[in-house]
Design a protein around this motif. Structure first.
Motif, PDB file in Angstrom:
ATOM      1  N   UNK A  52       3.943  10.847  -0.040  1.00 10.51           N
ATOM      2  CA  UNK A  52       5.135   9.944   0.751  1.00 10.51           C
ATOM      3  C   UNK A  52       4.115   8.839   1.646  1.00 10.51           C
ATOM      4  N   UNK A  53       3.241   8.657   1.536  1.00  7.84           N
ATOM      5  CA  UNK A  53       2.739   7.219   2.864  1.00  7.84           C
ATOM      6  C   UNK A  53       2.282   6.411   1.761  1.00  7.84           C
ATOM      7  N   UNK A  54       2.493   5.453   2.619  1.00  5.18           N
ATOM      8  CA  UNK A  54       2.691   3.587   2.108  1.00  5.18           C
ATOM      9  C   UNK A  54       0.947   2.782   2.216  1.00  5.18           C
ATOM     10  N   UNK A  55       0.745   2.296   1.500  1.00  5.19           N
ATOM     11  CA  UNK A  55      -0.715   1.475   1.821  1.00  5.19           C
ATOM     12  C   UNK A  55       0.204  -0.026   2.971  1.00  5.19           C
ATOM     13  N   UNK A  56      -1.323   0.045   3.583  1.00  3.33           N
ATOM     14  CA  UNK A  56      -1.419  -1.238   4.413  1.00  3.33           C
ATOM     15  C   UNK A  56      -2.343  -2.033   4.440  1.00  3.33           C
ATOM     16  N   UNK A  57      -2.177  -2.464   3.019  1.00  2.00           N
ATOM     17  CA  UNK A  57      -3.839  -3.176   2.171  1.00  2.00           C
ATOM     18  C   UNK A  57      -3.237  -3.473   0.812  1.00  2.00           C
ATOM     19  N   UNK A  58      -2.893  -4.935   0.440  1.00  2.00           N
ATOM     20  CA  UNK A  58      -2.910  -5.121  -0.571  1.00  2.00           C
ATOM     21  C   UNK A  58      -3.930  -6.107  -0.914  1.00  2.00           C
ATOM     22  N   UNK A  59      -4.859  -6.655  -2.150  1.00  3.89           N
ATOM     23  CA  UNK A  59      -5.739  -7.618  -2.495  1.00  3.89           C
ATOM     24  C   UNK A  59      -5.385  -7.885  -4.052  1.00  3.89           C
ATOM     25  N   UNK A  97      -6.738  16.417  -6.212  1.00  2.00           N
ATOM     26  CA  UNK A  97      -6.075  15.374  -5.679  1.00  2.00           C
ATOM     27  C   UNK A  97      -5.023  14.370  -6.112  1.00  2.00           C
ATOM     28  N   UNK A  98      -4.973  13.258  -6.232  1.00  8.68           N
ATOM     29  CA  UNK A  98      -3.828  12.199  -7.004  1.00  8.68           C
ATOM     30  C   UNK A  98      -4.705  11.138  -8.075  1.00  8.68           C
ATOM     31  N   UNK A  99      -4.190  11.411  -8.988  1.00  2.90           N
ATOM     32  CA  UNK A  99      -4.805  10.750 -10.443  1.00  2.90           C
ATOM     33  C   UNK A  99      -3.730   9.146  -9.842  1.00  2.90           C
ATOM     34  N   UNK A 100      -4.567   8.110  -9.880  1.00  2.50           N
ATOM     35  CA  UNK A 100      -3.833   6.747  -9.318  1.00  2.50           C
ATOM     36  C   UNK A 100      -2.219   6.335 -10.991  1.00  2.50           C
ATOM     37  N   UNK A 101      -2.111   6.550 -11.168  1.00  2.00           N
ATOM     38  CA  UNK A 101      -0.826   7.348 -11.690  1.00  2.00           C
ATOM     39  C   UNK A 101       0.713   7.881 -11.081  1.00  2.00           C
ATOM     40  N   UNK A 102       0.313   8.669 -10.525  1.00  2.95           N
ATOM     41  CA  UNK A 102       0.490   9.184  -9.615  1.00  2.95           C
ATOM     42  C   UNK A 102       1.644   8.614  -8.411  1.00  2.95           C
ATOM     43  N   UNK A 103       0.584   7.912  -8.326  1.00  2.93           N
ATOM     44  CA  UNK A 103       0.824   6.435  -7.216  1.00  2.93           C
ATOM     45  C   UNK A 103       2.564   5.455  -7.407  1.00  2.93           C
ATOM     46  N   UNK A 104       3.417   5.102  -6.683  1.00  7.00           N
ATOM     47  CA  UNK A 104       4.360   4.249  -6.956  1.00  7.00           C
ATOM     48  C   UNK A 104       4.041   3.239  -6.813  1.00  7.00           C
ATOM     49  N   UNK A 105       4.264   1.942  -7.262  1.00 10.03           N
ATOM     50  CA  UNK A 105       3.740   1.126  -6.449  1.00 10.03           C
ATOM     51  C   UNK A 105       5.424  -0.014  -6.842  1.00 10.03           C
ATOM     52  N   UNK A 106       5.237  -0.964  -5.769  1.00  7.95           N
ATOM     53  CA  UNK A 106       6.230  -1.418  -5.263  1.00  7.95           C
ATOM     54  C   UNK A 106       5.671  -3.174  -5.685  1.00  7.95           C
ATOM     55  N   UNK A 107       5.524  -3.666  -6.607  1.00 12.29           N
ATOM     56  CA  UNK A 107       5.432  -5.380  -6.781  1.00 12.29           C
ATOM     57  C   UNK A 107       6.065  -5.297  -5.567  1.00 12.29           C
ATOM     58  N   UNK A 108       7.539  -5.999  -5.825  1.00 16.59           N
ATOM     59  CA  UNK A 108       7.972  -7.532  -4.761  1.00 16.59           C
ATOM     60  C   UNK A 108       7.242  -7.120  -3.559  1.00 16.59           C
ATOM     61  N   UNK A 109       7.471  -6.000  -3.064  1.00 16.78           N
ATOM     62  CA  UNK A 109       6.282  -5.456  -1.220  1.00 16.78           C
ATOM     63  C   UNK A 109       5.463  -6.048  -1.352  1.00 16.78           C
ATOM     64  N   UNK A 110       4.955  -5.697  -2.708  1.00 13.87           N
ATOM     65  CA  UNK A 110       3.002  -5.357  -2.935  1.00 13.87           C
ATOM     66  C   UNK A 110       2.041  -3.856  -2.333  1.00 13.87           C
ATOM     67  N   UNK A 111       2.960  -3.441  -2.203  1.00  9.78           N
ATOM     68  CA  UNK A 111       2.789  -2.146  -1.511  1.00  9.78           C
ATOM     69  C   UNK A 111       2.454  -0.578  -2.520  1.00  9.78           C
ATOM     70  N   UNK A 112       1.910   0.159  -1.979  1.00 12.33           N
ATOM     71  CA  UNK A 112       1.857   1.665  -2.974  1.00 12.33           C
ATOM     72  C   UNK A 112       2.268   2.745  -2.300  1.00 12.33           C
TER      73      UNK A 112
END
Length: 192
Positions: free
Chosen positions: A48-55, A28-43
């Motif tokens: 290439x998929x984008x998260x739909x939930x940020x808490x 699978x994919x370790x967490x450090x491989x995910x790109x975080x967009x801090x301003x848009x609050x998305x991962x």
């Protein structure tokens, strides 16, 4: 706010590695491989998929924690789905610290893999041995006096006592203490 700049101190020590099951299994994919967009609050996941939930919340010990979750629909069609998440109800969930802490943790993990870190950290082992000796042999954790000046004097006396203790051991050619042997290991015959 970065602690080294604020206090003029540099902390050197290992940080815990990523302990997720993906990292341990090598799948699978370790967490450090995910790109975080801090301003848009998305991962964004490595596929290439984008998260739909940020808490934003807190963890079990009261520290700030951010959780991002991906849609089950997006995760189901991913070729790495079985290796990425075990959730039957949701898609992949990624947890991380706030931006400043997250970035500092990633820098520390990258730095501790270098040869420079290993060489610098070797010095710490000797220092920790001296502190351990001061605590065990000379009772350094307890101040016998009240006041900073008297406590400082006690610490200086203990440092001098450690030096004398080591000097006498060197003169008498006493070998350094061996690593502690457990009671069970002590029962074993010497030849084994």
């Amino acid at each position: 706010m970065e602690l080294p700049r604020q206090f003029g101190v540099e902390l050197i020590g290992p940080v815990l590695p990523d302990t997720s099951w993906q990292t341990q299994a090598g799948k699978g994919f370790e967490s450090f491989r995910f790109q975080i967009d801090w301003q848009a609050k998305q991962v964004r996941c490595p596929m290439g998929r984008t998260s739909n939930y940020w808490s934003e919340g807190i963890d079990r010990v009261g520290e700030p924690l951010i959780r991002a979750r991906f849609s089950r629909k997006d995760c189901e069609v991913c070729p790495g789905f079985q290796d990425c998440t075990t959730s039957a109800k949701y898609g992949r969930c990624v947890s991380f610290r706030p931006q400043e802490q997250h970035e500092a943790l990633q820098r520390a993990r990258a730095y501790q893999a270098t040869q420079e870190f290993k060489e610098r950290y070797q010095c710490r082992a000797g220092i920790e041995g001296s502190i351990s000796e001061a605590v065990r042999v000379f009772g350094m954790r307890r101040s016998r006096y009240i006041g900073v000046a008297k406590t400082h004097l006690q610490h200086m006396a203990i440092a001098a006592a450690i030096n004398l203790h080591r000097w006498f051991a060197w003169v008498e050619e006493r070998p350094m203490a061996a690593t502690r042997v457990s009671r069970f290991q002590a029962l074993a015959p010497l030849g084994s």
